[in-house]
Design a protein around this motif. Structure first.
Motif, PDB file in Angstrom:
ATOM      1  N   CYS A 119      43.681 145.139  82.429  1.00 50.42           N
ATOM      2  CA  CYS A 119      44.413 146.351  82.804  1.00 50.42           C
ATOM      3  C   CYS A 119      45.360 146.065  83.963  1.00 50.42           C
ATOM      4  N   ARG A 120      46.644 146.251  83.727  1.00 51.73           N
ATOM      5  CA  ARG A 120      47.646 146.006  84.770  1.00 51.73           C
ATOM      6  C   ARG A 120      47.513 147.003  85.924  1.00 51.73           C
ATOM      7  N   ARG A 121      47.134 148.235  85.607  1.00 50.42           N
ATOM      8  CA  ARG A 121      47.032 149.265  86.651  1.00 50.42           C
ATOM      9  C   ARG A 121      45.944 148.919  87.653  1.00 50.42           C
ATOM     10  N   ARG A 122      44.813 148.414  87.168  1.00 48.28           N
ATOM     11  CA  ARG A 122      43.738 148.018  88.074  1.00 48.28           C
ATOM     12  C   ARG A 122      44.175 146.849  88.958  1.00 48.28           C
ATOM     13  N   ALA A 123      44.873 145.898  88.366  1.00 46.01           N
ATOM     14  CA  ALA A 123      45.361 144.763  89.151  1.00 46.01           C
ATOM     15  C   ALA A 123      46.357 145.237  90.203  1.00 46.01           C
ATOM     16  N   ALA A 124      47.209 146.181  89.835  1.00 45.30           N
ATOM     17  CA  ALA A 124      48.196 146.703  90.787  1.00 45.30           C
ATOM     18  C   ALA A 124      47.512 147.439  91.939  1.00 45.30           C
ATOM     19  N   THR A 125      46.432 148.147  91.641  1.00 41.79           N
ATOM     20  CA  THR A 125      45.691 148.851  92.691  1.00 41.79           C
ATOM     21  C   THR A 125      45.093 147.866  93.680  1.00 41.79           C
ATOM     22  N   LEU A 126      44.523 146.814  93.153  1.00 40.82           N
ATOM     23  CA  LEU A 126      43.917 145.799  94.021  1.00 40.82           C
ATOM     24  C   LEU A 126      44.986 145.060  94.821  1.00 40.82           C
ATOM     25  N   ASN A 127      46.110 144.758  94.181  1.00 40.50           N
ATOM     26  CA  ASN A 127      47.172 144.021  94.860  1.00 40.50           C
ATOM     27  C   ASN A 127      47.900 144.859  95.910  1.00 40.50           C
ATOM     28  N   ALA A 128      47.869 146.180  95.780  1.00 39.88           N
ATOM     29  CA  ALA A 128      48.542 147.037  96.769  1.00 39.88           C
ATOM     30  C   ALA A 128      47.913 146.871  98.147  1.00 39.88           C
ATOM     31  N   ALA A 129      46.613 146.771  98.171  1.00 38.57           N
ATOM     32  CA  ALA A 129      45.942 146.576  99.460  1.00 38.57           C
ATOM     33  C   ALA A 129      46.241 145.187 100.025  1.00 38.57           C
ATOM     34  N   GLN A 130      46.317 144.202  99.136  1.00 33.58           N
ATOM     35  CA  GLN A 130      46.629 142.855  99.615  1.00 33.58           C
ATOM     36  C   GLN A 130      48.040 142.792 100.197  1.00 33.58           C
ATOM     37  N   ARG A 131      48.927 143.588  99.660  1.00 34.37           N
ATOM     38  CA  ARG A 131      50.301 143.625 100.167  1.00 34.37           C
ATOM     39  C   ARG A 131      50.323 144.056 101.633  1.00 34.37           C
ATOM     40  N   LEU A 132      49.504 145.064 101.975  1.00 39.36           N
ATOM     41  CA  LEU A 132      49.441 145.509 103.371  1.00 39.36           C
ATOM     42  C   LEU A 132      48.998 144.381 104.291  1.00 39.36           C
ATOM     43  N   ILE A 133      47.995 143.648 103.851  1.00 36.32           N
ATOM     44  CA  ILE A 133      47.492 142.537 104.668  1.00 36.32           C
ATOM     45  C   ILE A 133      48.546 141.444 104.778  1.00 36.32           C
ATOM     46  N   ALA A 134      49.192 141.108 103.668  1.00 39.47           N
ATOM     47  CA  ALA A 134      50.209 140.050 103.678  1.00 39.47           C
ATOM     48  C   ALA A 134      51.380 140.421 104.584  1.00 39.47           C
ATOM     49  N   ILE A 135      51.734 141.702 104.601  1.00 38.74           N
ATOM     50  CA  ILE A 135      52.823 142.155 105.478  1.00 38.74           C
ATOM     51  C   ILE A 135      52.439 141.943 106.942  1.00 38.74           C
TER      52      ILE A 135
END
Length: 142
Positions: free
Chosen positions: A57-73
């Motif tokens: 599921c792409r939506r689940r992956a996107a949800t998980l990756n959204a939080a990682q984006r905050l950390i990476a920023i």
């Protein structure tokens, strides 16, 4: 544990982390990477169990990756308008969906051997899986 719960926990950890660090100044890169590692460990808890639900599921992956984006920023000290891919490259993080697949692959290969596995074999399996994960990430970026 479900992907949604893991993403929710990671998002909470990411928000707590962002309160303690600032994009300008703040802790050194080593400290920021340590915080990011802790958040990533929380997010990846039980990853082999729910990895199959994430890969379908792409939506689940996107949800998980959204939080990682905050950390990476925060780790890369960049503006919030940066894309997810650019933030993970600058923060030197594998995307979590790829990392989850890598962890699950290693877990199931070791489990599939059904015998006592020596540390050299585990090291070799991890190295091969990380190379495949890096190759997958490179293909996604191109």
């Amino acid at each position: 544990m479900s992907v949604r719960r893991s993403a929710f926990r990671e998002m909470n950890e990411a928000q707590l982390y962002s309160y303690t660090t600032v994009n300008l100044g703040g802790p050194k890169e080593e400290v920021r990477r340590l915080y990011a590692g802790v958040v990533r460990s929380v997010a990846l808890y039980g990853a082999p169990v729910w990895s199959d639900r994430l890969s379908g599921c792409r939506r689940r992956a996107a949800t998980l990756n959204a939080a990682q984006r905050l950390i990476a920023i925060r780790v890369a000290r960049v503006y919030r308008t940066i894309s997810y891919e650019a933030a993970t490259v600058l923060g030197r993080f594998l995307p979590l969906d790829i990392l989850v697949d890598m962890i699950a692959e290693i877990f199931f290969k070791i489990r599939g051997l059904r015998q006592r596995v020596d540390p050299e074999t585990i090291k070799m399996l991890r190295m091969r899986a990380s190379w495949r994960a890096l190759r997958r990430w490179r293909e996604r970026l191109q």
